[in-house]
Design a protein around this motif. Structure first.
Motif, PDB file in Angstrom:
ATOM      1  N   ILE A  42       0.855  -1.183   0.000  1.00  0.00           N
ATOM      2  CA  ILE A  42       0.000   0.000   0.000  1.00  0.00           C
ATOM      3  C   ILE A  42       0.891   1.231   0.000  1.00  0.00           C
ATOM      4  O   ILE A  42       1.741   1.400   0.874  1.00  0.00           O
ATOM      5  CB  ILE A  42      -0.929  -0.001   1.221  1.00  0.00           C
ATOM      6  N   VAL A  43       0.695   2.095  -0.993  1.00  0.00           N
ATOM      7  CA  VAL A  43       1.462   3.327  -1.086  1.00  0.00           C
ATOM      8  C   VAL A  43       0.454   4.475  -1.098  1.00  0.00           C
ATOM      9  O   VAL A  43      -0.346   4.593  -2.021  1.00  0.00           O
ATOM     10  CB  VAL A  43       2.321   3.364  -2.367  1.00  0.00           C
ATOM     11  N   PRO A  44       0.465   5.312  -0.053  1.00  0.00           N
ATOM     12  CA  PRO A  44      -0.469   6.438  -0.032  1.00  0.00           C
ATOM     13  C   PRO A  44      -0.239   7.372  -1.208  1.00  0.00           C
ATOM     14  O   PRO A  44       0.896   7.582  -1.645  1.00  0.00           O
ATOM     15  CB  PRO A  44      -0.157   7.137   1.298  1.00  0.00           C
ATOM     16  N   ASP A  45      -1.295   7.925  -1.731  1.00  0.00           N
ATOM     17  CA  ASP A  45      -1.237   8.883  -2.835  1.00  0.00           C
ATOM     18  C   ASP A  45      -0.453  10.116  -2.382  1.00  0.00           C
ATOM     19  O   ASP A  45      -0.617  10.586  -1.257  1.00  0.00           O
ATOM     20  CB  ASP A  45      -2.670   9.263  -3.234  1.00  0.00           C
ATOM     21  N   SER A  46       0.389  10.644  -3.246  1.00  0.00           N
ATOM     22  CA  SER A  46       1.228  11.793  -2.862  1.00  0.00           C
ATOM     23  C   SER A  46       0.392  13.028  -2.541  1.00  0.00           C
ATOM     24  O   SER A  46       0.862  13.928  -1.857  1.00  0.00           O
ATOM     25  CB  SER A  46       2.227  12.108  -3.969  1.00  0.00           C
ATOM     26  N   ALA A  47      -0.856  13.081  -3.011  1.00  0.00           N
ATOM     27  CA  ALA A  47      -1.732  14.214  -2.720  1.00  0.00           C
ATOM     28  C   ALA A  47      -2.522  14.015  -1.424  1.00  0.00           C
ATOM     29  O   ALA A  47      -3.286  14.883  -1.022  1.00  0.00           O
ATOM     30  CB  ALA A  47      -2.702  14.428  -3.869  1.00  0.00           C
ATOM     31  N   CYS A  48      -2.308  12.895  -0.755  1.00  0.00           N
ATOM     32  CA  CYS A  48      -3.052  12.566   0.467  1.00  0.00           C
ATOM     33  C   CYS A  48      -2.660  13.517   1.597  1.00  0.00           C
ATOM     34  O   CYS A  48      -1.486  13.631   1.933  1.00  0.00           O
ATOM     35  CB  CYS A  48      -2.764  11.121   0.861  1.00  0.00           C
ATOM     36  N   LEU A 116      -6.904   9.123  13.216  1.00  0.00           N
ATOM     37  CA  LEU A 116      -6.752  10.129  12.178  1.00  0.00           C
ATOM     38  C   LEU A 116      -5.269  10.455  12.064  1.00  0.00           C
ATOM     39  O   LEU A 116      -4.638  10.821  13.060  1.00  0.00           O
ATOM     40  CB  LEU A 116      -7.553  11.395  12.517  1.00  0.00           C
ATOM     41  N   LEU A 117      -4.733  10.304  10.864  1.00  0.00           N
ATOM     42  CA  LEU A 117      -3.319  10.585  10.611  1.00  0.00           C
ATOM     43  C   LEU A 117      -3.215  11.740   9.630  1.00  0.00           C
ATOM     44  O   LEU A 117      -3.944  11.776   8.637  1.00  0.00           O
ATOM     45  CB  LEU A 117      -2.628   9.357  10.030  1.00  0.00           C
ATOM     46  N   ASN A 118      -2.296  12.668   9.906  1.00  0.00           N
ATOM     47  CA  ASN A 118      -2.011  13.756   8.976  1.00  0.00           C
ATOM     48  C   ASN A 118      -0.579  14.229   9.217  1.00  0.00           C
ATOM     49  O   ASN A 118       0.087  13.733  10.125  1.00  0.00           O
ATOM     50  CB  ASN A 118      -3.045  14.887   9.114  1.00  0.00           C
ATOM     51  N   PRO A 119      -0.074  15.184   8.423  1.00  0.00           N
ATOM     52  CA  PRO A 119       1.321  15.616   8.597  1.00  0.00           C
ATOM     53  C   PRO A 119       1.632  16.261   9.958  1.00  0.00           C
ATOM     54  O   PRO A 119       2.788  16.322  10.359  1.00  0.00           O
ATOM     55  CB  PRO A 119       1.525  16.629   7.470  1.00  0.00           C
ATOM     56  N   ALA A 183       2.072   1.773   6.786  1.00  0.00           N
ATOM     57  CA  ALA A 183       2.396   2.566   5.594  1.00  0.00           C
ATOM     58  C   ALA A 183       1.941   4.015   5.757  1.00  0.00           C
ATOM     59  O   ALA A 183       2.683   4.955   5.448  1.00  0.00           O
ATOM     60  CB  ALA A 183       1.744   1.945   4.359  1.00  0.00           C
ATOM     61  N   TYR A 184       0.733   4.215   6.253  1.00  0.00           N
ATOM     62  CA  TYR A 184       0.233   5.581   6.437  1.00  0.00           C
ATOM     63  C   TYR A 184       0.957   6.317   7.567  1.00  0.00           C
ATOM     64  O   TYR A 184       1.237   7.513   7.448  1.00  0.00           O
ATOM     65  CB  TYR A 184      -1.279   5.579   6.675  1.00  0.00           C
ATOM     66  N   ILE A 185       1.271   5.635   8.644  1.00  0.00           N
ATOM     67  CA  ILE A 185       2.009   6.270   9.736  1.00  0.00           C
ATOM     68  C   ILE A 185       3.361   6.761   9.234  1.00  0.00           C
ATOM     69  O   ILE A 185       3.750   7.918   9.445  1.00  0.00           O
ATOM     70  CB  ILE A 185       2.183   5.317  10.934  1.00  0.00           C
ATOM     71  N   GLU A 186       4.098   5.903   8.536  1.00  0.00           N
ATOM     72  CA  GLU A 186       5.425   6.295   8.047  1.00  0.00           C
ATOM     73  C   GLU A 186       5.339   7.366   6.968  1.00  0.00           C
ATOM     74  O   GLU A 186       6.189   8.252   6.901  1.00  0.00           O
ATOM     75  CB  GLU A 186       6.182   5.064   7.550  1.00  0.00           C
ATOM     76  N   TYR A 187       4.295   7.336   6.146  1.00  0.00           N
ATOM     77  CA  TYR A 187       4.100   8.346   5.111  1.00  0.00           C
ATOM     78  C   TYR A 187       3.921   9.720   5.752  1.00  0.00           C
ATOM     79  O   TYR A 187       4.597  10.689   5.379  1.00  0.00           O
ATOM     80  CB  TYR A 187       2.877   7.972   4.261  1.00  0.00           C
ATOM     81  N   PHE A 188       3.012   9.819   6.731  1.00  0.00           N
ATOM     82  CA  PHE A 188       2.744  11.126   7.347  1.00  0.00           C
ATOM     83  C   PHE A 188       3.887  11.564   8.259  1.00  0.00           C
ATOM     84  O   PHE A 188       4.157  12.763   8.380  1.00  0.00           O
ATOM     85  CB  PHE A 188       1.412  11.118   8.099  1.00  0.00           C
ATOM     86  N   ARG A 189       4.559  10.633   8.895  1.00  0.00           N
ATOM     87  CA  ARG A 189       5.702  10.993   9.737  1.00  0.00           C
ATOM     88  C   ARG A 189       6.813  11.599   8.860  1.00  0.00           C
ATOM     89  O   ARG A 189       7.444  12.583   9.256  1.00  0.00           O
ATOM     90  CB  ARG A 189       6.238   9.777  10.472  1.00  0.00           C
ATOM     91  N   ALA A 190       7.033  11.025   7.673  1.00  0.00           N
ATOM     92  CA  ALA A 190       8.062  11.550   6.761  1.00  0.00           C
ATOM     93  C   ALA A 190       7.679  12.942   6.256  1.00  0.00           C
ATOM     94  O   ALA A 190       8.545  13.798   6.054  1.00  0.00           O
ATOM     95  CB  ALA A 190       8.251  10.595   5.600  1.00  0.00           C
ATOM     96  N   LYS A 191       6.382  13.183   6.035  1.00  0.00           N
ATOM     97  CA  LYS A 191       5.930  14.497   5.565  1.00  0.00           C
ATOM     98  C   LYS A 191       6.100  15.566   6.645  1.00  0.00           C
ATOM     99  O   LYS A 191       6.189  16.756   6.334  1.00  0.00           O
ATOM    100  CB  LYS A 191       4.465  14.433   5.144  1.00  0.00           C
ATOM    101  N   ALA A 192       6.121  15.151   7.900  1.00  0.00           N
ATOM    102  CA  ALA A 192       6.221  16.094   9.014  1.00  0.00           C
ATOM    103  C   ALA A 192       7.633  16.622   9.186  1.00  0.00           C
ATOM    104  O   ALA A 192       7.829  17.706   9.719  1.00  0.00           O
ATOM    105  CB  ALA A 192       5.753  15.440  10.308  1.00  0.00           C
ATOM    106  N   THR A 193       8.627  15.863   8.743  1.00  0.00           N
ATOM    107  CA  THR A 193      10.021  16.291   8.976  1.00  0.00           C
ATOM    108  C   THR A 193      10.565  17.109   7.836  1.00  0.00           C
ATOM    109  O   THR A 193      10.052  17.233   6.801  1.00  0.00           O
ATOM    110  CB  THR A 193      10.936  15.065   9.175  1.00  0.00           C
TER     111      THR A 193
END
Length: 193
Positions: A42-48, A116-119, A183-193
């Motif tokens: 599962i790869v979150p959409d880059s616009a997510c 709920l997960l977000n940047p 996958a979503y946790i790591e995606y949003f964690r990476a966007k936060a840094t």
């Protein structure tokens, strides 16, 4: 946020939680795996910009129906061998068992858990924690009898941790909710840094 237990590392969390659920003499330390170690297709959409995990009642009803029809079919097949009043009681008992199994499964899988997960961070049932306040996240897998239960571990910077039961999230894929959530946790964690 409620009073939370503390631990100095993820393996200590597994040991502490395992000892809380000690059954007889069969002590088994649960397995714990950081979400960064999961490899998901599962790869979150880059616009997510955010993702919400909520229990799905329809999935629960479908699975409960499938699970319940197995004993229903077995018992109904055996009812052809019965005579007299037994022909009435066996189908009624079978229907009661079917309804009980379905109600139990639906009750377990529709607990009011919302992630709920977000940047900015993650919100667990309305309790928000920023990514900067989270040291690590992991999936704790505990064996309870013959079953396995999964929990999201949110380990905070101050060494407190929060466990979130993932049993209410039904997924029709190998690995269930674990890989998708990681996958979503790591995606949003990476966007936060």
């Amino acid at each position: 946020m409620p009073q939370l237990p503390t631990a100095s590392n993820l393996h200590e969390i597994a040991r502490i939680e395992g000892s809380k659920r000690l059954l007889g003499n069969s002590f088994q330390i649960p397995s714990i795996k950081p979400t960064a170690a999961y490899r998901s297709k599962i790869v979150p959409d880059s616009a997510c910009t955010s993702h919400t995990f909520t229990p799905n009642l329809l999935r629960s009803v479908v699975i409960a129906g499938l699970i319940g029809t197995i004993p229903l079919g077995i018992l109904m097949n055996q009812s052809s061998l019965l005579t007299g009043a037994e022909r009435l009681y066996v189908p009624l008992a079978t229907a009661a068992i079917f309804i009980g199994v379905c109600a139990l499964f639906i009750g377990i899988t529709t607990k009011p858990v919302v992630l709920l997960l977000n940047p900015e961070g993650m919100s667990i049932n309305g309790h928000f924690v920023s990514w900067s306040g989270i040291r690590d996240t992991a999936i704790l897998r505990m064996k309870v009898g013959k079953n396995k239960s999964d929990y999201l571990v949110t380990w905070l910077r101050d060494e407190r941790y929060l466990l979130t039961d993932l049993g209410c999230f039904v997924r029709f894929r190998v690995g269930g909710i674990r890989g998708e959530l990681a996958a979503y946790i790591e995606y949003f964690r990476a966007k936060a840094t």
